[in-house]
Write an enzyme that holds these catalytic residues in place. Structure first.
Site, PDB file in Angstrom:
ATOM      1  CG  HIS A  47      -3.086   3.596   1.622  1.00 34.33           C
ATOM      2  ND1 HIS A  47      -3.622   3.104   0.456  1.00 34.33           N
ATOM      3  CD2 HIS A  47      -3.150   2.584   2.541  1.00 34.33           C
ATOM      4  CE1 HIS A  47      -3.980   1.840   0.658  1.00 34.33           C
ATOM      5  NE2 HIS A  47      -3.715   1.513   1.904  1.00 34.33           N
ATOM      6  CB  CYS A  84      -0.944  -0.003   1.193  1.00 31.71           C
ATOM      7  SG  CYS A  84      -2.094  -1.381   1.131  1.00 31.71           S
ATOM      8  CG  ASN A 125      -6.601  -0.697   1.020  1.00 31.61           C
ATOM      9  OD1 ASN A 125      -5.860  -0.324   0.109  1.00 31.61           O
ATOM     10  ND2 ASN A 125      -6.147  -1.095   2.192  1.00 31.61           N
TER      11      ASN A 125
HETATM   12  O1  UT7 Z   1      -3.869  -0.885   3.488  1.00 31.46           O
HETATM   13  C1  UT7 Z   1      -3.102  -1.702   4.313  1.00 31.46           C
HETATM   14  C2  UT7 Z   1      -3.341  -1.365   5.700  1.00 31.46           C
HETATM   15  N1  UT7 Z   1      -4.551  -1.990   6.193  1.00 31.46           N
HETATM   16  C3  UT7 Z   1      -5.222  -1.382   7.126  1.00 31.46           C
HETATM   17  O2  UT7 Z   1      -4.873  -0.294   7.479  1.00 31.46           O
HETATM   18  C4  UT7 Z   1      -6.379  -2.092   7.798  1.00 31.46           C
HETATM   19  C5  UT7 Z   1      -6.406  -1.726   9.245  1.00 31.46           C
HETATM   20  N2  UT7 Z   1      -7.445  -2.386  10.003  1.00 31.46           N
HETATM   21  C6  UT7 Z   1      -8.747  -2.110   9.866  1.00 31.46           C
HETATM   22  O3  UT7 Z   1      -9.116  -1.316   9.036  1.00 31.46           O
HETATM   23  C7  UT7 Z   1      -9.722  -2.761  10.814  1.00 31.46           C
HETATM   24  O4  UT7 Z   1      -9.008  -3.456  11.804  1.00 31.46           O
HETATM   25  C8  UT7 Z   1     -10.724  -3.704  10.118  1.00 31.46           C
HETATM   26  C9  UT7 Z   1     -11.722  -2.897   9.339  1.00 31.46           C
HETATM   27  C10 UT7 Z   1      -9.979  -4.661   9.195  1.00 31.46           C
HETATM   28  C11 UT7 Z   1     -11.499  -4.545  11.161  1.00 31.46           C
HETATM   29  O5  UT7 Z   1     -12.132  -3.679  12.092  1.00 31.46           O
HETATM   30  P1  UT7 Z   1     -11.997  -3.990  13.671  1.00 31.46           P
HETATM   31  O6  UT7 Z   1     -12.821  -2.990  14.355  1.00 31.46           O
HETATM   32  O7  UT7 Z   1     -10.541  -4.022  14.002  1.00 31.46           O
HETATM   33  O8  UT7 Z   1     -12.684  -5.401  13.794  1.00 31.46           O
HETATM   34  P2  UT7 Z   1     -12.048  -6.793  14.307  1.00 31.46           P
HETATM   35  O9  UT7 Z   1     -11.097  -7.350  13.313  1.00 31.46           O
HETATM   36  O10 UT7 Z   1     -11.567  -6.626  15.706  1.00 31.46           O
HETATM   37  O11 UT7 Z   1     -13.345  -7.705  14.317  1.00 31.46           O
HETATM   38  C12 UT7 Z   1     -14.478  -7.407  15.157  1.00 31.46           C
HETATM   39  C13 UT7 Z   1     -15.562  -8.417  14.875  1.00 31.46           C
HETATM   40  C14 UT7 Z   1     -15.101  -9.868  14.891  1.00 31.46           C
HETATM   41  O12 UT7 Z   1     -16.132 -10.646  15.483  1.00 31.46           O
HETATM   42  P3  UT7 Z   1     -16.025 -11.105  17.014  1.00 31.46           P
HETATM   43  O13 UT7 Z   1     -14.764 -11.920  17.088  1.00 31.46           O
HETATM   44  O14 UT7 Z   1     -15.960  -9.842  17.811  1.00 31.46           O
HETATM   45  O15 UT7 Z   1     -17.291 -11.892  17.198  1.00 31.46           O
HETATM   46  C15 UT7 Z   1     -14.970 -10.244  13.445  1.00 31.46           C
HETATM   47  O16 UT7 Z   1     -15.156 -11.622  13.203  1.00 31.46           O
HETATM   48  O17 UT7 Z   1     -16.094  -8.206  13.553  1.00 31.46           O
HETATM   49  C16 UT7 Z   1     -16.116  -9.457  12.847  1.00 31.46           C
HETATM   50  N3  UT7 Z   1     -15.962  -9.177  11.423  1.00 31.46           N
HETATM   51  C17 UT7 Z   1     -16.991  -8.909  10.618  1.00 31.46           C
HETATM   52  N4  UT7 Z   1     -18.301  -8.811  10.838  1.00 31.46           N
HETATM   53  C18 UT7 Z   1     -19.086  -8.489   9.802  1.00 31.46           C
HETATM   54  C19 UT7 Z   1     -14.803  -9.137  10.712  1.00 31.46           C
HETATM   55  N5  UT7 Z   1     -15.081  -8.819   9.434  1.00 31.46           N
HETATM   56  C20 UT7 Z   1     -16.412  -8.676   9.347  1.00 31.46           C
HETATM   57  C21 UT7 Z   1     -17.300  -8.344   8.304  1.00 31.46           C
HETATM   58  N6  UT7 Z   1     -18.614  -8.250   8.571  1.00 31.46           N
HETATM   59  N7  UT7 Z   1     -16.861  -8.090   7.032  1.00 31.46           N
END
Ligand code: UT7
Length: 325
Positions: free
Chosen positions: A252, A115, A282
């Site tokens: 980005h 990225c 992204n």
């Molecule tokens: O470009 C390269 C750099 N990349 C980034 O900068 C990405 C950085 N990270 C992020 O943007 C965020 O961490 C995400 C958007 C990827 C995820 O958001 P989060 O608030 O950190 O969520 P999480 O990974 O902690 O997941 C929370 C919950 C989980 O469920 P439980 O374990 O709490 O029951 C996941 O399984 O959300 C669940 N989950 C989803 N639910 C519905 C994960 N993906 C999804 C989804 N829809 N698509």
């Protein structure tokens, strides 16, 4: 004192026709529009057709940039394509784009910093232009990330999209001060300790396969705000500009919450930050030039404006480029 600076002459972009909304994603994996919008800000992304390659998108973006600049492709002597989704393992996608543009002089090569690729490519192009190795460059960010996504993994497949953006960057004599047009500062960084937080689980040299993107989103998020604001602060200190003297921030586009966090940390007004992730998702190395193109088409960029680009991605890699339009 006269110095050579790398001045952006124009920008162009290309997006695949096919657009997938969050509702379309919810038909594929267990997710909702609410979850995606609330956690990321993304509402839609473009996905390349099967016969649409990274080089097709990159060449289309490059052609638009060349036309807007009024530059003949034959006057280009450097093409750098930032991509992690090349058409083939080799030759470089940049060389294919060079051929598609009818150019056979100078040099063309890919760089791979995920990225942060566009920030890396701008930094390299700026060095080659200022050292006299080239005079007029195409700097391209082009990706078909849809090809390396695990379409059964809801935690990653909803985040990414395909597209390309390009700028024509030209060596031009300037006075040697901070009122010059062109790249005023370029900083790139990396730290391989974080490889396992964001990677592709395949490759020609390890598995002989392409592999799929894997990410520990929460950990990447934690590092992103800190690393991006750190390198932007370094850039401001090095040039002596205050954060509010920058006219436009082109970050980005990974997550709206990361952009909000960085803006709060640096005290940047949200209306100075160009946000396109709601429509593009992204797009990795393509996201900065795609956002730059949107800002250009919305007439938000004027000659003399100070523009800061920043990114962080797999590796980790990160960096920032400050330029005057
Ligand atoms: O470009 C390269 C750099 N990349 C980034 O900068 C990405 C950085 N990270 C992020 O943007 C965020 O961490 C995400 C958007 C990827 C995820 O958001 P989060 O608030 O950190 O969520 P999480 O990974 O902690 O997941 C929370 C919950 C989980 O469920 P439980 O374990 O709490 O029951 C996941 O399984 O959300 C669940 N989950 C989803 N639910 C519905 C994960 N993906 C999804 C989804 N829809 N698509």
């Amino acid at each position: 004192m006269t110095v050579i600076r790398s001045v952006v002459r124009s920008v162009g972009a290309a997006l695949p026709k096919r657009r997938m909304t969050n509702a379309d994603m919810a038909a594929l994996v267990d997710t909702t529009d609410d979850w995606i919008v609330e956690r990321t800000g993304i509402r839609a992304r473009h996905i390349a057709a099967d016969n649409e390659l990274t080089s097709d998108l990159g060449a289309a973006a490059a052609k638009q940039a060349l036309v807007r600049a009024g530059v003949d492709p034959l006057d280009i002597d450097l093409i750098i394509c930032a991509t992690s989704t090349p058409d083939r393992t080799f030759p470089a996608t940049a060389v294919r784009i060079q051929h598609m543009l009818g150019v056979s002089k100078g040099a063309a090569f890919d760089i791979q910093a995920v990225c942060s690729g566009f920030v890396y490519a701008m930094t390299i192009a700026d060095s080659l232009l200022r050292s006299g190795q080239a005079t007029r460059a195409l700097v391209i960010g082009a990706e078909t990330f849809s090809r390396i996504l695990d379409w059964t993994d809801r935690s990653t497949c909803v985040l990414f999209g395909d597209g390309a953006g390009a700028v024509v960057l030209e060596a031009m004599p300037q006075h040697g001060g901070l009122s010059d047009r062109g790249v005023l500062s370029a900083k790139i960084r990396s730290d391989g300790r974080y490889e396992d937080l964001l990677y592709v689980d395949g490759g020609p040299g390890s598995t002989k396969t392409v592999g799929h993107l894997r990410m520990n989103g929460r950990e990447v998020f934690r590092h992103a705000v800190q690393k991006i604001s750190g390198v932007m602060e370094e850039t401001l200190v090095a040039t002596g500009f205050a954060a509010d003297e920058i006219d436009l921030y082109i970050p980005h586009q990974a997550n709206r919450r990361i952009l909000d966090g960085v803006a709060r940390k640096l005290g940047v007004s949200p209306d100075k930050i160009v946000m396109t992730l709601d429509q593009h998702g992204n797009t990795s190395a393509a996201s900065i030039p795609l956002a730059l193109n949107v800002a250009f088409e919305q007439h938000r960029i004027h000659e003399g404006n100070l523009i800061m680009m920043e990114a962080m991605g797999g590796g980790f890699t990160w960096g920032a480029v400050l330029l005057r339009w």
